[in-house]
Design an enzyme around this catalytic site. Structure first.
Site, PDB file in Angstrom:
ATOM      1  N   CYS A  38      48.281   4.414  12.057  1.00 58.16           N
ATOM      2  CA  CYS A  38      49.024   3.355  12.755  1.00 58.16           C
ATOM      3  C   CYS A  38      49.840   3.948  13.901  1.00 58.16           C
ATOM      4  O   CYS A  38      50.851   4.615  13.673  1.00 58.16           O
ATOM      5  CB  CYS A  38      49.926   2.629  11.749  1.00 58.16           C
ATOM      6  SG  CYS A  38      51.074   1.463  12.490  1.00 58.16           S
TER       7      CYS A  38
ATOM      8  N   CYS B  45      53.474   2.814  14.146  1.00 61.80           N
ATOM      9  CA  CYS B  45      54.274   3.462  13.103  1.00 61.80           C
ATOM     10  C   CYS B  45      54.792   4.816  13.575  1.00 61.80           C
ATOM     11  O   CYS B  45      55.919   5.211  13.254  1.00 61.80           O
ATOM     12  CB  CYS B  45      53.433   3.664  11.838  1.00 61.80           C
ATOM     13  SG  CYS B  45      52.875   2.143  11.046  1.00 61.80           S
TER      14      CYS B  45
END
Length: 326
Positions: free
Chosen positions: A79, A82
């Site tokens: 991700c 993230c």
């Protein structure tokens, strides 16, 4: 564990009075137990960011949330957002110096936790306070927005649940265990009365809880916990056993009937319709005069106490009330 959404802005939950009081008591008991077992010392800054899996969720998040707000960062290696968000949260965890604990959960390795929190996409950030879960934000967020959210979280944790956070010592060895800054402080002078109010709420004795809160306020009129508890317990007592349909019908059919509008406003607030409750009483102020107007004004001020004087809806309603009065 099924997460429970909590609003940091003060929407009334009919169980919120008892839950907040119980959570504060449990937090104090957890801190006392940590001291008894030889814990309660300062933690290292390295202890403010932890990796948690499904096996450790109970101990590392739920139990520790009785001492300090736990912010959960749901992330994954693949991700990209993230990778931008996580370092900001880690830096802020250290900067906030123990006012919250950051728990990082890899969703690829902990699918069950992801499902239990109902997460549809990552990054997703939740918090657990005194065992209760609430969503903070999902997706990318700017640092200013993150700080504002964390500030609200810390304030709610302290004011509603008595969680003052962990004591951080830069010289402490990592892994020293959680502690609270007030762990060794003696009990406050009104703790017994406040606990009596909680027990009364447990027993369904709203009158007893109200009296216990009033006993605190006799000696300490500014006690915030007693003020909030009294306002909420009185609201619960007023709506207990009423027929909602009849109350709303009476209010709709008699817009100038002060008692009917007061009863409907109580139901609005107890149901979480804060703006409706405030608006109803402000309109009633505009339609009344003399003693009736004063009765409505005083009740509105009591409803402000239920929500919290700093809440934006209360601030806006105060301005509207001033316009209606003057």
């Amino acid at each position: 564990m099924q997460p429970r959404n909590m609003s940091m802005s003060g929407v009334v939950d009919l169980a919120a009075v008892k839950a907040a009081q119980e959570a504060k008591t449990k937090a104090e008991q957890a801190r006392a137990e940590a001291v008894r077992q030889g814990g309660g010392g300062a933690v290292s800054p390295a202890d403010l960011v932890i990796d948690v899996d499904e096996a450790g969720f109970e101990n590392e998040i739920l139990q520790r949330s009785a001492e300090v707000p736990v912010v959960i960062d749901f992330w994954a290696e693949w991700c990209e957002p993230c990778k931008q968000l996580s370092p900001v949260l880690e830096r802020l965890a250290v900067e906030y110096n123990g006012r919250f604990l950051l728990a990082k959960v890899d969703v690829d390795a902990n699918q069950m936790l992801m499902q239990q929190f109902g997460i549809q996409g990552i990054p997703a950030v939740f918090a657990v306070v005194a065992g209760q879960a609430l969503p903070l934000f999902q997706g990318a967020a700017g640092e200013a927005e993150i700080r504002q959210t964390l500030d609200q979280l810390v304030q709610v944790a302290e004011e509603r649940f008595g969680l003052t956070g962990l004591t951080v010592d830069p010289d402490a060895a990592p892994g020293g265990g959680p502690a609270a800054s007030d762990a060794e402080e003696p009990a406050g002078p009104y703790d017994a009365l406040l606990e009596a109010a909680v027990r009364a709420l447990d027993d369904g004795d709203l009158g007893g809880a109200i009296q216990a809160y009033r006993n605190v306020l006799v000696d300490d009129p500014g006690n915030p916990e007693a003020q909030l508890g009294l306002a909420q317990a009185e609201l619960l007592q007023r709506v207990q056993g009423v027929d909602p349909q009849q109350v709303r019908a009476d209010a709709a059919g008699n817009p100038k009937d002060v008692e009917a509008q007061l009863a409907a406003a109580d139901l609005d607030l107890a149901g979480g319709h804060v703006e409706d409750a405030f608006g109803r009483l402000i309109d009633t102020v505009g339609r009344t005069a003399g003693d009736d107007r004063e009765v409505v004004r005083v009740r509105l001020l009591k409803l402000f106490e239920v929500i919290g004087v700093e809440d934006p809806r209360v601030v806006a309603a105060r301005r509207a009330l001033a316009r209606a009065l003057f």
